[in-house]
Motif scaffolding. Structure first.
Motif, PDB file in Angstrom:
ATOM      1  N   PRO A  17       7.197  -3.006  14.936  1.00 33.18           N
ATOM      2  CA  PRO A  17       6.303  -2.857  13.786  1.00 33.18           C
ATOM      3  C   PRO A  17       5.483  -4.133  13.595  1.00 33.18           C
ATOM      4  CG  PRO A  17       8.517  -2.134  13.230  1.00 33.18           C
ATOM      5  CD  PRO A  17       8.609  -2.773  14.591  1.00 33.18           C
ATOM      6  N   LEU A  18       4.258  -3.977  13.163  1.00 28.63           N
ATOM      7  CA  LEU A  18       3.384  -5.132  12.946  1.00 28.63           C
ATOM      8  C   LEU A  18       3.789  -5.859  11.668  1.00 28.63           C
ATOM      9  CD1 LEU A  18      -0.082  -3.621  13.965  1.00 28.63           C
ATOM     10  CD2 LEU A  18       1.583  -4.866  15.374  1.00 28.63           C
ATOM     11  N   ASP A  19       3.085  -6.944  11.368  1.00 32.72           N
ATOM     12  CA  ASP A  19       3.444  -7.754  10.212  1.00 32.72           C
ATOM     13  C   ASP A  19       3.051  -7.079   8.903  1.00 32.72           C
ATOM     14  OD1 ASP A  19       1.217  -8.338  11.870  1.00 32.72           O
ATOM     15  OD2 ASP A  19       0.551  -9.821  10.417  1.00 32.72           O
ATOM     16  N   VAL A  20       3.570  -7.681   7.821  1.00 34.64           N
ATOM     17  CA  VAL A  20       3.383  -7.109   6.489  1.00 34.64           C
ATOM     18  C   VAL A  20       2.135  -7.709   5.850  1.00 34.64           C
ATOM     19  CG1 VAL A  20       4.414  -6.991   4.177  1.00 34.64           C
ATOM     20  CG2 VAL A  20       5.842  -6.711   6.228  1.00 34.64           C
ATOM     21  N   THR A  21       1.416  -6.873   5.106  1.00 33.01           N
ATOM     22  CA  THR A  21       0.238  -7.360   4.407  1.00 33.01           C
ATOM     23  C   THR A  21       0.204  -6.703   3.031  1.00 33.01           C
ATOM     24  OG1 THR A  21      -2.167  -7.601   4.567  1.00 33.01           O
ATOM     25  CG2 THR A  21      -1.263  -5.547   5.374  1.00 33.01           C
ATOM     26  N   GLN A  22      -0.646  -7.220   2.147  1.00 34.38           N
ATOM     27  CA  GLN A  22      -0.796  -6.625   0.823  1.00 34.38           C
ATOM     28  C   GLN A  22      -2.120  -5.872   0.818  1.00 34.38           C
ATOM     29  OE1 GLN A  22       1.466  -7.344  -1.759  1.00 34.38           O
ATOM     30  NE2 GLN A  22       2.681  -8.679  -0.436  1.00 34.38           N
ATOM     31  N   VAL A  23      -2.093  -4.626   0.391  1.00 38.57           N
ATOM     32  CA  VAL A  23      -3.358  -3.885   0.298  1.00 38.57           C
ATOM     33  C   VAL A  23      -3.517  -3.325  -1.116  1.00 38.57           C
ATOM     34  CG1 VAL A  23      -3.406  -3.219   2.748  1.00 38.57           C
ATOM     35  CG2 VAL A  23      -2.339  -1.690   1.095  1.00 38.57           C
ATOM     36  N   PRO A  24      -4.773  -3.138  -1.551  1.00 38.49           N
ATOM     37  CA  PRO A  24      -4.987  -2.478  -2.837  1.00 38.49           C
ATOM     38  C   PRO A  24      -4.355  -1.084  -2.811  1.00 38.49           C
ATOM     39  CG  PRO A  24      -7.041  -3.425  -2.007  1.00 38.49           C
ATOM     40  CD  PRO A  24      -6.036  -3.532  -0.904  1.00 38.49           C
ATOM     41  N   LEU A  25      -3.802  -0.683  -3.937  1.00 36.48           N
ATOM     42  CA  LEU A  25      -3.052   0.577  -4.016  1.00 36.48           C
ATOM     43  C   LEU A  25      -3.727   1.766  -3.321  1.00 36.48           C
ATOM     44  CD1 LEU A  25      -0.678   2.240  -5.138  1.00 36.48           C
ATOM     45  CD2 LEU A  25      -1.892   2.373  -7.315  1.00 36.48           C
ATOM     46  N   PRO A  26      -5.033   2.035  -3.565  1.00 36.34           N
ATOM     47  CA  PRO A  26      -5.619   3.232  -2.932  1.00 36.34           C
ATOM     48  C   PRO A  26      -5.615   3.168  -1.411  1.00 36.34           C
ATOM     49  CG  PRO A  26      -7.061   2.366  -4.650  1.00 36.34           C
ATOM     50  CD  PRO A  26      -5.990   1.343  -4.440  1.00 36.34           C
ATOM     51  N   GLN A  27      -5.634   1.953  -0.861  1.00 37.72           N
ATOM     52  CA  GLN A  27      -5.658   1.823   0.603  1.00 37.72           C
ATOM     53  C   GLN A  27      -4.280   1.949   1.240  1.00 37.72           C
ATOM     54  OE1 GLN A  27      -7.792  -1.736   1.746  1.00 37.72           O
ATOM     55  NE2 GLN A  27      -9.396  -1.249   0.249  1.00 37.72           N
ATOM     56  N   SER A  28      -3.245   2.099   0.429  1.00 37.17           N
ATOM     57  CA  SER A  28      -1.893   2.169   0.998  1.00 37.17           C
ATOM     58  C   SER A  28      -1.555   3.576   1.495  1.00 37.17           C
ATOM     59  CB  SER A  28      -0.862   1.724  -0.037  1.00 37.17           C
ATOM     60  OG  SER A  28      -0.782   2.665  -1.097  1.00 37.17           O
ATOM     61  N   LEU A  29      -2.427   4.534   1.260  1.00 46.87           N
ATOM     62  CA  LEU A  29      -2.162   5.926   1.667  1.00 46.87           C
ATOM     63  C   LEU A  29      -1.864   6.015   3.164  1.00 46.87           C
ATOM     64  CD1 LEU A  29      -2.128   8.956   0.924  1.00 46.87           C
ATOM     65  CD2 LEU A  29      -4.546   9.016   1.537  1.00 46.87           C
ATOM     66  N   GLY A  30      -0.740   6.619   3.491  1.00 41.65           N
ATOM     67  CA  GLY A  30      -0.365   6.822   4.895  1.00 41.65           C
ATOM     68  C   GLY A  30       0.344   5.644   5.525  1.00 41.65           C
ATOM     69  N   LEU A  31       0.367   4.499   4.836  1.00 39.23           N
ATOM     70  CA  LEU A  31       1.027   3.323   5.395  1.00 39.23           C
ATOM     71  C   LEU A  31       2.504   3.312   4.986  1.00 39.23           C
ATOM     72  CD1 LEU A  31      -1.837   0.735   4.838  1.00 39.23           C
ATOM     73  CD2 LEU A  31      -1.143   1.849   6.966  1.00 39.23           C
ATOM     74  N   VAL A  32       3.248   2.375   5.553  1.00 46.35           N
ATOM     75  CA  VAL A  32       4.684   2.317   5.324  1.00 46.35           C
ATOM     76  C   VAL A  32       4.989   1.140   4.393  1.00 46.35           C
ATOM     77  CG1 VAL A  32       6.910   1.896   6.441  1.00 46.35           C
ATOM     78  CG2 VAL A  32       5.261   3.459   7.485  1.00 46.35           C
ATOM     79  N   LEU A  33       5.747   1.430   3.363  1.00 45.64           N
ATOM     80  CA  LEU A  33       6.117   0.437   2.357  1.00 45.64           C
ATOM     81  C   LEU A  33       6.998  -0.634   3.003  1.00 45.64           C
ATOM     82  CD1 LEU A  33       5.775   0.126  -0.727  1.00 45.64           C
ATOM     83  CD2 LEU A  33       7.872   1.482  -0.964  1.00 45.64           C
ATOM     84  N   ALA A  34       6.664  -1.908   2.734  1.00 44.50           N
ATOM     85  CA  ALA A  34       7.391  -2.989   3.394  1.00 44.50           C
ATOM     86  C   ALA A  34       8.460  -3.620   2.499  1.00 44.50           C
ATOM     87  CB  ALA A  34       6.408  -4.067   3.865  1.00 44.50           C
ATOM     88  N   GLU A  35       8.539  -3.216   1.233  1.00 42.81           N
ATOM     89  CA  GLU A  35       9.577  -3.740   0.328  1.00 42.81           C
ATOM     90  C   GLU A  35      10.101  -2.597  -0.516  1.00 42.81           C
ATOM     91  OE1 GLU A  35       8.126  -6.781  -2.327  1.00 42.81           O
ATOM     92  OE2 GLU A  35       7.197  -7.859  -0.662  1.00 42.81           O
ATOM     93  N   ASP A  36      11.355  -2.751  -1.007  1.00 42.37           N
ATOM     94  CA  ASP A  36      11.851  -1.789  -2.001  1.00 42.37           C
ATOM     95  C   ASP A  36      11.025  -1.936  -3.268  1.00 42.37           C
ATOM     96  OD1 ASP A  36      13.816  -1.155  -0.215  1.00 42.37           O
ATOM     97  OD2 ASP A  36      15.439  -2.147  -1.307  1.00 42.37           O
TER      98      ASP A  36
END
Ligand code: AMP
Ligand code: MG
Length: 406
Positions: A17-36
C-alpha cells in the motif's frame, strides 16, 4: 511459463500500500481510511425532538375528570435554536423536529395528537397520554464519545462520508491514490486523432487502459507511443519512473522488436515474462529502477483481460484495499467453448441470472485481436489448461467482472 496463480502471487508479493495522505472529505470517496475514526463527541450532540409537536411533562398528559388536559403554551423552539426558558408544570412549548428538548420537559407529543387554535394558540389540549422520553432522541443514541465508529482499512463510500461529516472530519487520512504511467509501444501505432496511413493502427490500448486504470481507482497518465527502438523506449521510461506503477502494452513477446524486456533487464529487473494463459501469454512483470512495471500484451483483448487479472489487483493493493480479486462463481455455459487450448483460456461471456441459475453465453470469436468480443461481456469463463472442451450446458467457473472484489 508460469501459472496465473503463481504470476499473481509473485506480483502482489512485490506490491505494498502507498503512503498516507490527508484529503478533503469529498475527495476521500473510494479511498481507504488510514486511521480508526473515534467519535470525539456524542451524536446526536443533544437530546432533540423526533417530531413536530409540543414539549411537556409526561404527567401533564393524564386526562383530568375524563377530559383532555389543557396546557398553557409559553413559546416555541425551532431546529437550530435553544429554548430561553424551561417547561413547567401545566405548560408546554411548541417544538420542531431536530430542536433541542427544552429543560423541564421529559416528553414530546406530535402535533397530530393535540388540539389548539393554530400556530399562535396560547393553549394546547393533549389528546393522548404520553410516556417519558416519547419522541425524544437522546444525546449519544447513535454514536458515543470515545466509541470507534470506522476501522482503518475501510473503503470510504457515500455512507461513510456522511458519518465522517457528522463527526466533523473535514479532512480524512487515506492511503494515497497511485499515479500510473501508460506507455503504448509499436511503430505501427498512431494516436486516435491521426489519419490512418497504410500499415498503421490506432492506439486503442492507451485509451482502454487509461479508462480501466481510472475505474480501478488510480490516476492514469498516458505518455503516448514509443517506437520499437531502444532509444524511444528509454526516453518514455525516463518519464515513466516518476510514477508509482508503469503499464506498457506491446513489445513483450519474442519478436525482434519486443524490447520492453530488454529495457527492464537494463534498467531494473525482470521477474517473469510469460504466463500460461490465453489471451495474454506475454505478460512481463518486473521493475524499472524501483518502480514496478507490468508489461501487458499488445493485442487489445489480451491487454484488457490481463489488466483485469493482474493490474487491477495491483492498483487495489496500492490503494490499501484488502479485497483484491473479483468473485468466481459456477455458471452453466449455454453455448459451450469448442476451441481447445493447451493454455488456460479466459473466455469473454455475458452472465445472466435465469431460472435460478447463472447462465453464460460467450461473446463470439475469441481471437485476441477481436475487440468486439469485449463488448457486452461481464465475465470471464475459465476453461482449464490442457485442451479441455466445454460442451453446451456444462458448468464452469466464471470471474464476475462487474461484481465487487471479495
Ligand atoms: P506486440 O505485443 O507488440 O507484438 O503486439 C501484438 C499485436 O497488438 C499487434 O497486432 C499490434 O499491432 C497490436 N497492438 C500493439 N499495440 C497496440 C495498441 N496500443 N493498440 C492497439 N493494438 C496494438
Ligand atoms: Mg509491438
Amino acid at each position: 511459463m508460469i501459472s496465473v496463480e503463481e504470476a499473481l502471487e509473485r506480483i502482489l508479493r512485490d506490491i505494498s500500500p502507498l503512503d498516507v495522505t490527508q484529503v478533503p472529505l469529498p475527495q476521500s470517496l473510494g479511498l481507504v481510511l488510514a486511521e480508526d475514526v473515534v467519535a470525539q463527541e456524542d451524536i446526536p450532540p443533544f437530546a432533540n425532538s423526533a417530531m413536530d409537536g409540543f414539549a411537556l411533562l409526561s404527567r401533564d398528559s393524564q386526562p383530568r375528570d375524563g377530559q383532555p388536559p389543557r396546557l398553557r403554551v409559553t413559546g416555541g423552539v425551532a431546529a437550530g435554536y435553544v429554548a430561553d426558558h424551561a417547561v413547567e408544570e401545566g405548560t408546554a412549548m411548541r417544538i420542531m423536529t431536530g430542536a433541542p428538548v427544552p429543560p423541564g420537559a421529559d416528553t414530546v407529543i406530535q402535533v397530530e395528537l393535540t388540539r389548539s387554535t393554530g400556530p399562535d394558540s396560547e393553549w394546547v389540549e393533549i389528546l393522548e397520554t404520553v410516556e417519558r422520553g416519547n419522541n425524544i432522541r437522546p444525546a449519544g443514541e447513535d454514536m458515543r464519545r470515545g466509541q470507534t465508529i470506522l476501522l482503518r482499512g475501510s473503503e470510504i463510500g457515500p455512507w461513510e462520508i456522511g458519518v465522517l461529516a457528522t463527526l466533523g472530519w473535514a479532512v480524512v487520512p487515506v492511503v494515497r491514490r497511485p499515479h500510473v504511467a501508460i506507455v503504448s509501444t509499436g511503430d505501427e501505432v498512431v494516436d486516435v486523432s491521426e489519419p490512418l496511413q497504410p500499415g498503421k493502427i490506432r492506439n486503442s490500448n492507451g485509451y482502454l487502459l487509461e479508462a480501466a486504470i481510472r475505474r480501478a481507482g488510480a490516476e492514469p497518465h498516458r505518455l503516448g507511443i514509443a517506437l520499437d527502438t531502444v532509444e524511444s523506449l528509454r526516453e518514455k521510461f525516463s518519464q515513466a519512473i516518476q510514477y508509482d506503477l508503469i503499464i506498457t502494452s506491446g513489445g513483450v513477446s519474442v519478436g525482434d522488436f519486443d524490447l520492453v524486456k530488454n529495457i527492464m533487464a537494463e534498467q531494473g529487473a525482470i521477474n517473469f515474462w510469460r504466463i500460461n494463459m490465453r489471451p495474454g501469454k506475454p505478460v512481463a512483470f518486473g521493475h524499472i529502477g524501483s518502480v514496478p512495471l507490468l508489461g501487458l500484451p499488445g493485442n487489445p483483448v489480451s491487454a484488457a483481460v490481463t489488466f483485469e487479472l493482474f493490474a487491477r489487483p495491483v492498483i487495489r493493493k496500492m490503494l490499501g484495499h484488502t479485497r483484491l480479486l473479483r468473485p468466481q462463481i459456477d455458471v452453466v455455459v449455454e453455448d459451450g467453448v469448442s476451441d481447445r487450448a493447451m493454455r488456460r483460456h479466459y473466455v469473454r461471456a455475458k452472465v445472466q441470472w435465469r431460472d435460478g441459475l447463472f447462465v453464460a453465453r460467450t461473446t463470439g470469436n475469441q481471437g485476441s485481436h477481436i475487440m468486439t468480443s469485449l463488448l457486452n461481456a461481464n465475465a470471464l469463463v475459465i476453461v482449464p489448461e490442457g485442451g479441455v472442451e466445454v460442451h453446451p450446458g456444462d458448468t464452469a467457473k466464471a470471474i464476475m467482472l462487474d461484481w465487487p472484489e471479495v
